[in-house]
Design a protein around this motif. Structure first.
Motif, mmCIF file in Angstrom:
data_model
loop_
_atom_site.group_PDB
_atom_site.id
_atom_site.type_symbol
_atom_site.label_atom_id
_atom_site.label_comp_id
_atom_site.label_asym_id
_atom_site.label_seq_id
_atom_site.Cartn_x
_atom_site.Cartn_y
_atom_site.Cartn_z
ATOM 1 N N GLU A 161 0.831 -1.208 0.000
ATOM 2 C CA GLU A 161 0.000 0.000 0.000
ATOM 3 C C GLU A 161 0.864 1.256 0.000
ATOM 4 O OE1 GLU A 161 -2.618 -0.370 3.316
ATOM 5 O OE2 GLU A 161 -3.702 -2.080 2.484
ATOM 6 N N MET A 162 1.937 1.199 -0.773
ATOM 7 C CA MET A 162 2.810 2.357 -0.943
ATOM 8 C C MET A 162 2.403 3.121 -2.192
ATOM 9 S SD MET A 162 6.440 0.502 -0.062
ATOM 10 C CE MET A 162 7.403 1.993 -0.341
ATOM 11 N N ASN A 163 2.955 4.312 -2.346
ATOM 12 C CA ASN A 163 2.660 5.145 -3.500
ATOM 13 C C ASN A 163 3.212 4.493 -4.778
ATOM 14 O OD1 ASN A 163 2.034 7.164 -5.277
ATOM 15 N ND2 ASN A 163 3.484 8.661 -4.455
ATOM 16 N N GLN A 164 2.315 4.178 -5.705
ATOM 17 C CA GLN A 164 2.722 3.513 -6.946
ATOM 18 C C GLN A 164 3.171 4.505 -8.015
ATOM 19 O OE1 GLN A 164 -0.357 0.663 -8.169
ATOM 20 N NE2 GLN A 164 -1.080 0.642 -6.037
ATOM 21 N N GLU A 165 2.956 5.771 -7.749
ATOM 22 C CA GLU A 165 3.290 6.782 -8.754
ATOM 23 C C GLU A 165 4.781 6.767 -9.085
ATOM 24 O OE1 GLU A 165 3.125 11.654 -9.350
ATOM 25 O OE2 GLU A 165 2.006 10.685 -7.733
ATOM 26 N N VAL A 166 5.623 6.559 -8.066
ATOM 27 C CA VAL A 166 7.069 6.545 -8.290
ATOM 28 C C VAL A 166 7.448 5.450 -9.276
ATOM 29 C CG1 VAL A 166 9.310 6.241 -7.195
ATOM 30 C CG2 VAL A 166 7.512 7.490 -6.006
ATOM 31 N N VAL A 167 6.840 4.269 -9.114
ATOM 32 C CA VAL A 167 7.159 3.128 -9.986
ATOM 33 C C VAL A 167 6.715 3.399 -11.409
ATOM 34 C CG1 VAL A 167 6.813 0.662 -10.347
ATOM 35 C CG2 VAL A 167 6.972 1.572 -8.026
ATOM 36 N N ILE A 168 5.482 3.842 -11.573
ATOM 37 C CA ILE A 168 4.954 4.069 -12.924
ATOM 38 C C ILE A 168 5.701 5.207 -13.605
ATOM 39 C CG2 ILE A 168 2.890 4.714 -14.219
ATOM 40 C CD1 ILE A 168 1.222 3.329 -12.094
ATOM 41 N N MET A 169 6.054 6.233 -12.830
ATOM 42 C CA MET A 169 6.820 7.347 -13.397
ATOM 43 C C MET A 169 8.179 6.862 -13.895
ATOM 44 S SD MET A 169 5.590 10.591 -13.187
ATOM 45 C CE MET A 169 7.011 11.552 -12.771
ATOM 46 N N HIS A 170 8.855 6.057 -13.078
ATOM 47 C CA HIS A 170 10.168 5.543 -13.473
ATOM 48 C C HIS A 170 10.045 4.661 -14.711
ATOM 49 C CE1 HIS A 170 13.951 3.287 -13.320
ATOM 50 N NE2 HIS A 170 14.422 4.274 -12.582
ATOM 51 N N TRP A 171 9.004 3.827 -14.755
ATOM 52 C CA TRP A 171 8.796 2.981 -15.941
ATOM 53 C C TRP A 171 8.584 3.839 -17.186
ATOM 54 C CZ3 TRP A 171 4.558 2.975 -19.140
ATOM 55 C CH2 TRP A 171 4.561 2.012 -20.154
#
Length: 853
Positions: free
Chosen positions: A467-477
């Motif tokens: 339940e962490m912020n997924q925005e960082v992952v999608i942004m990096h991708w």
């Protein structure tokens, strides 16, 4: 099961240790004895490069040296050819942010990413390293180097790589060994370098040097503990000493069988020390009595990788983890244990077999049941075997059913952590974290490491599960996809990006668009920023990619006046005033906001704007500015438009200037005190219009802003006599000035036939003197002779002949003036010519005789 689990434990004094095999390595033809190896802590990657200091057999390996990077399971992540530009590789290590730092002997630092991409190159400095580097020692984000002149240098932080020279050591030979106490563990907050010299240790800091530990040396190996409090040393007589960091006393010592120093010396947590020779790994720990060390035998080279709770052991074939067995695990699986946790675990076994003894065990430990459940949960967290994790957690859940005092969230939290750990321990990911390492590393850093390895799916799943912020992952991708997908058209890539970006609500499309712009895909950036719902992020990015008009429109649509002002000031500072006025004139909200601001804070700026747009009524009515001031403002704005760098590339850019001057002329004409200014402005506007037409016709931008005289001269030189005559007529140039202008212009281009024809059109109003002067200035004496006889004044003819060196003709013409004094002056001007002087004397005597008679 307890006997099976504890079968391979090793007892060191009163503590058990276990060595777990994490992976059978998947790499091939990698011999650690022939390579330099750098292993990152916390289950990080392994960098391997052939050691150029050793003679090796290449087998089927390429002769090119390659830097190869593997995960901890031996799965290759990347590789690159090592071009060895800076000489021999002295050392390499991973920084805290998983940047591979390689230092060559000339002091060059090469920084590589996990994907073997060269991020940056640092030069420690020729002024600092006039001598080659001999040895370097890394820690965290820093490094200490010593060169051939025995000077010590330090880079405390690679994120801000400023080399620091430490105090002069005064050494005349290399130290026996070197160790570093990290800045976080020193009183000064600066790094302390320990150099073993002769029978003592030299502590080198930036401010000075001191000697310690003289009674225990010489030291052949030194390594500092993880908390910086103790130092393990191997002395010349084969004794292992554990000393406080100030070398004040011996905390522990062990006499080794061999005086030869170990190849590697490492701390195993804070409980024991490992000494590694060619074929043996010796583990030594503190004891109250006679010590029997633990021995592990290897038939292949190994590399020790210290961790916070143990040591990873890398060999050619496997990755192992040596650690102290957790107390909770000992309490459960120690053979013959009667601890509550062991009885609870045994109760689960009886329960599975439907034995009544399960209830008997529970009654025995009822008062200690919370501690037993806690021990099972804790032991499950320390296990790497999934089946054993499951069994221990089942035991904890079984005991929790009869224990109301135990916190029920603890089992759930441990399960969540173990799911994450088991996922990253998989060989495809290859990050064998223990639970203690995971807690110290933190989930966010783990996610960052997965992203750096481009394991975006795993990072996304873990972020979602925790339940962490997924925005960082999608942004990096998304940013990585833009970087690597250079062959995909912008429209197709946009569709692919939007399909994933929409999974995360509130994600910053502007940040992805900024990366696209930085990657050279400005069209893709413009398309991405259209999907950014937040104007506060959308507008600044539009400005950065040069979309000022769109940015102004979006700012106006948002209704945020601050954003509108941001765009207005950006456009005003970036481009010429004319562009700024053009952009905001057609947009009422932007125009009104600008006028409101300028009326309060910058009246001159407002006057320029209204003047350039021709909104004179706004100036008169709302700002009460006199007409003559507005007129002068028009003229000033017209002149400032000439500073446009494009103004020299085509006359159409001067049309706004003409309009401004004409507006100024109208205003001047309405005041009685500025008749001259009105006439001058009218003439200037007319001249500019003619010059603009001339540039358009002749396709040469050389007329605008020149004077009337220069315009006429340029027309004649270019052969456009009709245009020159038109300018003469329009501006009432006198005949005398016209003859002077045309004569000299024709002489400039050496068109002597045209000059002669011009002289015969009619009798020149000022005589033939302009023609003579033009020819003499052009150094054409033969042409001047054509016009000198036509001069009516004898003195002018005499001077003209004298200037071209015709002394006899000059004397003859001078004699016609019957001026004895003039003859004398003329004779003195050509006194160097004896024959000419004789002629002048004859004529002067004749004139004198006539005067007497």
């Amino acid at each position: 099961m307890a006997a099976v689990v504890a079968a391979e434990w090793q007892l060191l004094f009163n503590r058990y240790y276990r060595k777990l095999e994490l992976y059978q390595l998947q790499w091939k033809n990698v011999d650690l004895s022939r390579n330099k190896v750098a292993c990152a802590p916390y289950g990080g990657p392994v960098a391997v490069i052939r050691d150029d200091g050793k003679i090796v057999q290449l087998y089927a390996e390429s002769a090119l040296r390659k830097l190869r990077i593997f995960n901890s399971a031996g799965v290759q992540i990347s590789e690159t050819v090592w071009k060895n530009p800076g000489g021999r590789l002295i050392g390499m290590a991973w920084s805290d942010d998983l940047t591979l730092i390689c230092i060559t002997q000339d002091g060059t630092v090469y920084c590589y990413s996990v994907h073997a991409e060269l991020i940056k190159t640092l030069t420690i400095g020729e002024d600092r390293f006039k001598h080659n580097i001999v040895e370097c020692l890394f820690w965290g984000n820093g490094v200490v180097c010593i060169n051939e002149a025995f000077q010590v240098f330090c880079i405390p932080d690679f994120r801000n790589p400023n080399p620091v020279k430490l105090a002069d050591t005064g050494l005349e030979e290399m130290p026996l060994c070197m160790a570093v106490i990290e800045p976080q563990y020193t009183m000064s907050g600066n790094v302390e370098v320990l150099l073993a010299v002769e029978d003592h240790v030299m502590v080198v800091e930036e401010d000075g040097v001191q000697q310690i530990g003289a009674e225990f040396g010489p030291y052949q190996k030194m390594v500092v503990s993880g908390n910086g409090k103790y130092i393990a040393t191997f002395t010349h007589d084969g004794t292992l000493l554990v000393l406080p960091s100030d070398f004040s006393d011996v905390a522990f010592q062990y006499k080794c069988e061999s005086p030869l120093p170990p190849d590697q010396l490492a701390w195993c947590g804070m409980d024991s020390i490992l000494l590694c020779w060619d074929d043996i790994l010796l583990m030594v720990g503190p004891s109250d009595g006679e010590l029997e060390p633990v021995r592990y035998f290897y038939d292949e080279p190994i590399v020790l990788i210290p961790e916070c709770d143990g040591v990873r052991i890398l060999s050619n074939s496997s990755m192992e983890f040596l650690q102290r067995v957790p107390d909770s695990t000992v309490s459960i699986f120690q053979i013959g244990s009667t601890m509550p946790a062991a009885l609870l675990f045994d109760a689960l076994d009886h329960f599975d077999r439907r034995s009544a003894k399960a209830d008997e065990n529970l009654r025995l430990i009822r008062s200690s049941l919370p501690e037993a459940v806690e021990a099972c949960v804790d032991a499950a967290g320390h296990e790497f075997d999934i089946s054993l994790q499951r069994t221990l957690l089942r035991a904890a859940s079984y005991g929790q059913a009869f224990c109301s005092q135990f916190q029920r969230n603890h089992i759930r939290d441990t399960c969540r952590i173990l799911r994450v750990l088991n996922a990253v321990r998989h060989a495809d990911v290859g990050i064998p974290l223990s639970i203690q390492q995971y807690k110290l590393l933190t989930p966010s850093v783990l996610i960052g490491r997965l992203l750096n390895a481009h394991l975006h799916i795993q990072a996304l799943e873990i972020s979602r599960y925790l339940e962490m912020n997924q925005e960082v992952v999608i942004m990096h991708w998304a940013c990585s996809k833009i970087t690597v997908a250079s062959a995909i058209p912008d429209a197709d890539l946009l569709e692919l990006l939007l399909d994933k970006l929409k999974l995360c609500k509130g994600i910053s499309y502007a940040a992805v668009a900024a990366h696209a712009d930085k990657s050279g895909r400005r069209k893709l950036a413009a398309m991405l920023v259209e999907h950014e719902p937040r104007s506060s992020k959308q507008v600044p990015l539009l400005l950065s990619i040069g979309e000022e008009v769109t940015a102004l429109m979006k700012a106006a649509e948002s209704g945020d006046t601050d954003l509108v002002y941001l765009v207005l000031f950006h456009v005003r500072q970036k481009g010429p005033p004319m562009d700024f006025h053009r952009i905001i004139q057609a947009r009422s909200l932007s125009r009104d906001l600008f006028i409101t601001y300028a009326r309060s804070y910058n009246r001159e700026f407002l006057q320029k704007f209204l003047a350039s747009t021709g909104d004179v009524q706004e100036l008169f009515i709302k700002d009460s500015i006199p007409k003559q001031d507005v007129a002068f403002l028009f003229l000033k704005e017209s002149w400032e438009n000439t500073k446009n760098p494009m103004a020299s590339k085509g006359s159409p850019l001067h049309r706004p200037r003409i309009k401004l001057i004409e507006e100024a002329q109208k205003l001047f004409s309405e005041t009685k005190e500025h008749v001259f200014e009105s006439k001058a402005a009218e003439e200037q506007a007319k001249l500019l219009r003619i010059q603009q037409d001339l540039e358009a016709t002749m396709k040469q931008p050389i007329f605008v802003d020149s004077s009337v005289i220069d315009t006429i001269r340029t027309c004649i030189v270019l052969g456009n006599h009709r245009a020159a005559l038109k300018v003469k007529t329009e501006f009432k140039v006198s005949e005398k000035q016209w003859y002077w202008l045309k004569a000299f212009a024709l002489a400039t281009i050496r068109d002597w036939d045209a000059l002669e024809k011009f002289s015969k059109e009619k009798r020149p109003p000022i005589g033939y003197r302009p023609f003579v002067e033009a020819c003499i200035d052009a150094d054409e004496k033969a042409e001047a002779v054509k016009y000198i006889p036509k001069l009516s004044d004898p003195e002018e003819r005499a001077k003209a002949y004298a200037r071209i060196g015709m002394a006899k003709e000059a004397a003859d013409a001078a004699s016609q003036s019957k001026d004895n004094e003039f003859l004398g002056r003329l004779r003195s001007s050509i006194s160097q010519n004896a024959a000419a002087s004789s002629i002048f004397d004859t004529f002067r005597d004749r004139l004198s005789f006539q005067g007497i008679s």
